[in-house]
Motif scaffolding. Structure first.
Motif, mmCIF file in Angstrom:
data_model
loop_
_atom_site.group_PDB
_atom_site.id
_atom_site.type_symbol
_atom_site.label_atom_id
_atom_site.label_comp_id
_atom_site.label_asym_id
_atom_site.label_seq_id
_atom_site.Cartn_x
_atom_site.Cartn_y
_atom_site.Cartn_z
ATOM 1 N N MET A 474 0.821 -1.211 0.000
ATOM 2 C CA MET A 474 0.000 0.000 0.000
ATOM 3 C C MET A 474 0.856 1.262 0.000
ATOM 4 S SD MET A 474 -3.138 -0.793 -0.266
ATOM 5 C CE MET A 474 -3.928 0.745 0.169
ATOM 6 N N ALA A 475 2.090 1.143 0.471
ATOM 7 C CA ALA A 475 2.934 2.337 0.627
ATOM 8 C C ALA A 475 3.999 2.491 -0.440
ATOM 9 C CB ALA A 475 3.604 2.319 2.006
ATOM 10 N N ILE A 476 4.271 1.449 -1.193
ATOM 11 C CA ILE A 476 5.401 1.509 -2.131
ATOM 12 C C ILE A 476 5.157 2.506 -3.257
ATOM 13 C CG2 ILE A 476 6.617 0.187 -3.904
ATOM 14 C CD1 ILE A 476 6.601 -2.174 -1.962
ATOM 15 N N GLY A 479 -0.950 4.479 -4.806
ATOM 16 C CA GLY A 479 -1.937 4.738 -5.847
ATOM 17 C C GLY A 479 -1.570 4.133 -7.180
ATOM 18 N N GLY A 480 -0.353 3.588 -7.296
ATOM 19 C CA GLY A 480 0.093 2.954 -8.531
ATOM 20 C C GLY A 480 -0.370 1.516 -8.604
ATOM 21 N N PRO A 481 0.200 0.741 -9.506
ATOM 22 C CA PRO A 481 -0.263 -0.635 -9.716
ATOM 23 C C PRO A 481 -0.070 -1.539 -8.509
ATOM 24 C CG PRO A 481 1.752 -0.183 -10.958
ATOM 25 C CD PRO A 481 1.249 1.129 -10.460
ATOM 26 N N ILE A 482 1.010 -1.352 -7.761
ATOM 27 C CA ILE A 482 1.251 -2.210 -6.591
ATOM 28 C C ILE A 482 0.193 -1.932 -5.522
ATOM 29 C CG2 ILE A 482 2.893 -2.774 -4.757
ATOM 30 C CD1 ILE A 482 5.133 -2.068 -6.697
ATOM 31 N N PRO A 552 3.442 13.905 -2.277
ATOM 32 C CA PRO A 552 4.417 14.994 -2.428
ATOM 33 C C PRO A 552 5.742 14.715 -1.730
ATOM 34 C CG PRO A 552 2.251 15.887 -1.958
ATOM 35 C CD PRO A 552 2.152 14.414 -1.771
ATOM 36 N N PHE A 553 5.680 14.087 -0.566
ATOM 37 C CA PHE A 553 6.905 13.774 0.168
ATOM 38 C C PHE A 553 7.688 12.664 -0.543
ATOM 39 C CE2 PHE A 553 3.860 15.447 3.181
ATOM 40 C CZ PHE A 553 4.611 16.368 3.888
ATOM 41 N N ALA A 554 6.957 11.645 -1.010
ATOM 42 C CA ALA A 554 7.619 10.537 -1.703
ATOM 43 C C ALA A 554 8.222 10.994 -3.020
ATOM 44 C CB ALA A 554 6.623 9.406 -1.949
ATOM 45 N N LEU A 559 14.017 8.149 -2.101
ATOM 46 C CA LEU A 559 14.969 7.179 -1.551
ATOM 47 C C LEU A 559 14.867 7.064 -0.036
ATOM 48 C CD1 LEU A 559 18.136 7.881 -3.731
ATOM 49 C CD2 LEU A 559 16.395 6.100 -4.011
ATOM 50 N N ARG A 560 14.372 8.108 0.611
ATOM 51 C CA ARG A 560 14.207 8.051 2.069
ATOM 52 C C ARG A 560 12.759 7.801 2.473
ATOM 53 N NH1 ARG A 560 17.858 12.346 1.199
ATOM 54 N NH2 ARG A 560 19.908 12.049 2.156
ATOM 55 N N VAL A 561 11.837 8.473 1.812
ATOM 56 C CA VAL A 561 10.437 8.413 2.235
ATOM 57 C C VAL A 561 9.788 7.077 1.901
ATOM 58 C CG1 VAL A 561 8.151 9.409 1.873
ATOM 59 C CG2 VAL A 561 10.122 10.908 2.174
ATOM 60 N N ILE A 562 9.987 6.561 0.697
ATOM 61 C CA ILE A 562 9.297 5.319 0.318
ATOM 62 C C ILE A 562 9.708 4.140 1.197
ATOM 63 C CG2 ILE A 562 9.011 3.618 -1.533
ATOM 64 C CD1 ILE A 562 8.947 5.895 -3.524
#
Length: 630
Positions: A474-476, A479-482, A552-554, A559-562
């Motif tokens: 859910m976090a990677i 809203g994308g395919p994953i 926006p943060f991701a 590299l840090r947020v995700i």
């Protein structure tokens, strides 16, 4: 005019009692008001706070200079305050502020007033002035110290020195939105450091009174490089073909030595004037290279996308207050107003998030000709369920495609210049971007289908591992395919009567915005002013299960947020499975907690733990923000 005509005994407070930024502002305003310097105390405070919203006036070195130019000021004045224990003023260096100069300028401040205020700003760059103010025990000592450093002819002296300057002198321009404080502080910081380094420098200041010490064409032609430390528009076309270092005005204050060294080495991109041709083929924006250039383009997309995330997300959250299915005309909970605001927020504002991100990234790279291809590529990413990662690909792809098109057609006869921006660039840009996006990004839907089959194959044999995987998914890509694969799997499980997976999915989706909201609250020095404001809205998006609030943060620091959000969401998902929590509702965040199966307090605890994990990892990985001034 002498500074001491604006700073008087009745506007000096040597023992500030305030312990917070806003309290300091209130206390200094009270001093001004009691001294009869204000027409409207409330309006003046609004002016001060408006300036603080643009960026902090805590410049570091223990100094803060809140200021405003407004009709609420009766008489131009300066109030000085000192705090023995220091106050957290959100300073650029993250350190407490001890010395405060509040500048109150009238809307129509005359030139003599503005010059005095500018001299004060520059004076504070001298270490001996700061040390003397810290040691001062009386108002008389403060005034005497200021008087000893007040040089009304200082600017004239610099002009005289500049006229005899040697060939190869470093040039600089400083400017800030209000043109009162930071403009002159950056100028003096550069001059002091250059003197210390034995370097010849001339600094043009673009303040409230207009440009001073203006750089001449001859000086520009001879200079090895030009430093432009500015947060407002300055005349850049005159630097066409010269190495130009463009930085925020705060960098002129905080990093003068580094900027001067870069200028000496000509370690700067060549500036190309936008107006050299009317086709928009050359842009100063393209001067950024490497990571700095990538980040600049990325932030242009993120900053323009942010209002759609915030506005749309909050509207969706409000609609849930009327009931989780209140926007569905077929539901007994149906509410017309809830349907309207859910439609505005979810089906319209949120639909534009990815296209706007891509469009403004492309525009940053290729100027206006990149905007249309970027928007089209972003819309294709959205319709192809590629999420914000697809939007990033579309933005950079469109931008560099248009840059390539400009290069290919650079030698067309001048008679065709008018056709480039209205026909050649949009036609070829949209076509080539769309063609590549069609074949490159849309196949991600196959990845989506494959992920769903893989999740179905896991079953419920190991619920904790399944919860960990679903939460992380859910976090990677938010809203994308994953993300969509995990969410779709959860819906399928609900239809099959298995409510455990979707509880983990919703928890995992709530953690990214909540974790980043906590991070911006407890690690304030790691985020810009804009990010902290966005972080506050993430509280509402997080509790409403709007994972996109973290985009926006991701996007600005993937590299840090995700990894931080993925780990926190994985922890939350695993804990919900360990606590045997089920959730029959497909969406809604805290608004559907009443229908949670199992202990709702343990479900809240799982989400809270995951959010704290994310916040701590982000706080540990991110570096303090060095420049917030705007």
């Amino acid at each position: 005019m002498k500074i001491t005509e604006l700073l008087t005994k009745d506007t000096i407070q040597l023992n500030l009692k305030a312990h917070s930024k806003e309290a300091v502002i209130d206390e200094l305003i009270d001093v001004l008001d009691k001294a009869g310097k204000l027409n409207d105390k409330k309006a003046f405070k609004q002016g001060i706070l408006k300036r603080e919203e643009e960026s902090t006036t805590g410049i570091g070195e223990g100094i803060a200079i809140p200021h405003a130019k407004t009709a609420a000021v009766k008489t131009p004045a300066i109030v000085f305050g000192k705090s023995e224990n220091g106050v957290d003023y959100e300073s650029l260096d993250g350190q407490p502020a001890y010395l405060f100069f509040m500048i109150a300028a009238t809307e129509g401040a005359n030139q003599t007033h503005l010059e005095a205020l500018s001299r004060l700003s520059g004076m504070l760059m001298h270490p001996e002035v700061r040390e003397g103010l810290m040691q001062a025990k009386s108002a008389d000592e403060v005034l005497s110290l200021i008087e000893s450093f007040d040089r009304e002819d200082e600017e004239e002296q610099q002009k005289t020195a500049s006229s005899s300057a040697s060939k190869g002198k470093i040039l600089a321009v400083t400017a800030c939105p209000t043109g009162i404080a930071h403009t002159y502080m950056a100028a003096d910081a550069l001059k002091l450091k250059a003197k210390e380094m034995g370097i010849d420098i001339k600094v043009e200041t673009n303040g409230s009174g207009g440009a001073k010490n203006v750089l001449t064409p001859e000086e520009i032609a001879e200079a090895p490089a030009i430093i432009v430390a500015a947060d407002t528009k300055v005349d850049m076309d005159r630097f066409d073909g010269k190495p130009v270092i463009e930085v925020p005005v705060a960098d002129g204050i905080r990093r003068p030595e580094e900027l001067i060294e870069k200028a000496i080495k000509k370690d700067a991109p060549i500036y190309h004037a936008k107006n050299r041709k009317n086709d928009g083929s050359d842009s100063g924006k393209n001067s950024s290279k490497g990571w700095a250039g990538f980040y600049k383009h990325l932030m242009n997309g993120v900053s323009n996308m942010l209002p759609f995330v915030v506005g749309g997300g909050i509207l969706i959250a409000i609609s849930f207050m009327f009931g989780i299915h209140s926007a569905d005309p077929k539901s007994p909970e149906y509410n017309k107003f809830a349907e309207i605001i859910n439609t505005i927020g979810g089906q319209n504002a949120f639909m534009l998030i990815v296209p706007v991100l891509a469009g403004f990234i492309a525009m940053s790279i290729a100027d206006r000709p990149g905007f249309a291809p970027g928007m089209v590529g972003g819309l294709m990413a959205y319709n192809g369920h590629a999420g914000f990662l697809g939007g990033l690909i579309a933005g950079f792809l469109a931008g560099y495609i248009v840059v390539g098109i400009k290069y290919v057609f650079r030698n067309l006869p001048q008679v065709f210049d008018g056709l480039k921006p209205v026909l050649i660039y949009p036609l070829l840009g949209v076509f080539l971007t769309g063609l590549i996006m069609y074949f490159l990004v849309e196949p991600l839907s196959d990845v989506n289908t494959g992920l769903q089959h893989w999740l179905n194959g896991l079953g419920t044999g190991n619920l904790i591992i399944l919860g960990l995987i679903l939460g992380a998914m859910m976090a990677i890509d938010m809203g994308g395919p994953i993300n969509k694969a995990a969410y779709t799997f959860g819906l399928a499980m609900i239809e099959a009567g298995n409510f455990y997976p979707h509880a983990a999915i919703m928890a995992g989706g709530m953690v990214p915005p909540l974790g980043l909201a906590l991070a911006t609250t407890f690690f304030r020095n790691k985020f810009t002013d804009q990010e902290r404001k966005a972080g506050f809205t993430c509280y509402f998006m997080g509790i409403s299960f709007i994972t996109e609030g973290a985009i926006p943060f991701a996007a600005s620091d993937p590299l840090r947020v995700i990894p931080a959000t993925a780990i926190g969401s994985a922890v939350a998902g695993a804990l919900t499975m360990a606590f045997h929590i089920g959730l029959p509702a497909p969406h809604g965040g805290i608004f559907v907690f009443p229908v949670v199966q199992g202990n709702v307090f343990l479900y809240i605890l799982a989400i809270l733990i995951g959010s704290i994990v994310t916040a701590l990892i982000v706080g540990f990985l991110k570096k303090p923000v060095k420049s917030q001034t705007k």
